[in-house]
Design an enzyme around this catalytic site. Structure first.
Site, PDB file in Angstrom:
ATOM      1  N   ASP A  10       0.725  -1.101  -0.062  1.00 54.00           N
ATOM      2  CA  ASP A  10       0.078  -0.022  -0.148  1.00 54.00           C
ATOM      3  C   ASP A  10       0.733   1.348   0.043  1.00 54.00           C
ATOM      4  O   ASP A  10       1.471   1.644   1.005  1.00 54.00           O
ATOM      5  CB  ASP A  10      -1.003   0.139   1.298  1.00 54.00           C
ATOM      6  N   GLU A  47      -2.213  11.140  -0.244  1.00 55.70           N
ATOM      7  CA  GLU A  47      -3.440  10.399  -0.071  1.00 55.70           C
ATOM      8  C   GLU A  47      -3.571   9.804   1.544  1.00 55.70           C
ATOM      9  O   GLU A  47      -4.618  10.000   1.794  1.00 55.70           O
ATOM     10  CB  GLU A  47      -3.100   8.968  -0.952  1.00 55.70           C
ATOM     11  N   GLU A  48      -2.245   9.606   1.974  1.00 54.00           N
ATOM     12  CA  GLU A  48      -2.740   9.184   3.428  1.00 54.00           C
ATOM     13  C   GLU A  48      -2.928  10.282   4.448  1.00 54.00           C
ATOM     14  O   GLU A  48      -3.889   9.938   5.298  1.00 54.00           O
ATOM     15  CB  GLU A  48      -1.230   8.584   3.820  1.00 54.00           C
ATOM     16  N   ASP A  76      -4.947   0.963  -6.204  1.00 55.61           N
ATOM     17  CA  ASP A  76      -4.042   1.491  -5.044  1.00 55.61           C
ATOM     18  C   ASP A  76      -3.279   0.166  -4.494  1.00 55.61           C
ATOM     19  O   ASP A  76      -2.204  -0.126  -5.259  1.00 55.61           O
ATOM     20  CB  ASP A  76      -5.064   1.703  -3.781  1.00 55.61           C
ATOM     21  N   HIS A 170      -0.345  -0.539   6.867  1.00 57.48           N
ATOM     22  CA  HIS A 170       0.162   0.706   7.477  1.00 57.48           C
ATOM     23  C   HIS A 170       1.369   0.502   8.821  1.00 57.48           C
ATOM     24  O   HIS A 170       1.391   1.137   9.803  1.00 57.48           O
ATOM     25  CB  HIS A 170      -0.816   1.425   8.153  1.00 57.48           C
TER      26      HIS A 170
END
Length: 274
Positions: A10, A47-48, A76, A170
């Protein structure tokens, strides 16, 4: 690029697919192919922290996008398993057609065949008997948000999932070492994603008539209304909404019949030319 830590899954896995698709289209351009519509490949930043890059770009180009943009395709993160698509249900049949044209990485027929077989084994799956496999609705959380929710541009989010172990989302463990050992080890699913995204992009770019189909969309909206009616302790008159859905169904059927005439005759009727 724009990852919490290492970001192999990601979002680098999805961005790698975009880059490879762009490279392949570059090779086609060298051979003389030219798309009928403009194709823009984008790598978003921010984006995050809050979809910053894509949202700012959409805001900057709102007028042109509102007038000209046909669709937005988002990739993504992607891993291994089965092809999945979420998005605008006006593109649901189109997704079914695209996935019938791309081979499944594990030799299970087409991507569509593999998805169909999997859903057939799921309890009470309507897709076991429905001609078109359903795609999921888009919420928020990735860069399609500004396109779909702010400008109403038909959007898709596509990728593979369902077989990787997970648990690295993440985190510092979302590394190249993890991805190549436990996820898409030889990048065969990434290749299939490029083939699916590339096929969809080329068909959208070169289509004489854009492949929007509204009967599945109308059916999905009707299902949403039914879901609302089943909510406990809701005291809302849904009859005006149901009447609107029925009107949507009728005009969707009319449009579908008009497209059928075009397919059979090869020429545009006067009502579609307008």
């Amino acid at each position: 690029h724009d990852a919490w830590v290492n970001g192999a899954d990601d979002p680098v896995s999805g961005m790698s697919a975009v880059l490879e698709e762009a490279r392949a289209f570059g090779e086609l351009l060298k051979q003389g192919w030219r798309p009928k519509r403009t194709i823009i490949f984008c790598a978003w930043d921010g984006e995050e922290p809050g979809l910053l890059g894509s949202t700012e770009w959409v805001e900057q180009h709102t007028e042109e996008l509102s007038q000209k943009a046909v669709a937005y395709i988002n990739t993504d993160s992607t891993s291994k398993g089965w092809f999945s698509a979420s998005g605008s249900h006006t593109l649901e049949r189109f997704v079914n057609e695209v996935t019938r044209s791309v081979s499944d990485p594990k030799g299970r027929g087409s991507l569509w065949d593999a998805m169909k077989a999997r859903r057939r084994g799921q309890i009470e799956s309507e897709d076991a008997v429905r001609a078109d496999l359903r795609i999921s609705a888009l919420g928020s959380g990735s860069d399609y948000t500004a396109f779909l929710d702010h400008l109403g541009i038909a959007s898709l989010n596509i990728g593979f999932s369902g077989e990787s172990g997970g648990g690295i989302y993440h985190s510092v463990y979302d590394s190249f070492a993890w991805y190549t050992r436990f996820s898409d080890s030889n990048f065969e699913y990434g290749r299939a994603l490029v083939q699916a995204a590339g096929t969809a992009t080329m068909r959208l770019a070169d289509a004489r008539i854009l492949p929007f189909e509204f009967t599945n969309f109308a059916e999905t909206v009707g299902n949403y209304v039914d879901e609302i009616s089943r909510l406990p302790k809701q005291n809302v008159d849904l009859s005006p909404l149901r009447q609107s859905v029925e009107k949507l169904r009728r005009v969707s059927d009319d449009y579908d019949r008009a497209l059928g005439k075009v397919a059979r005759s090869g020429s545009l009727p006067a009502d579609l030319k307008e």
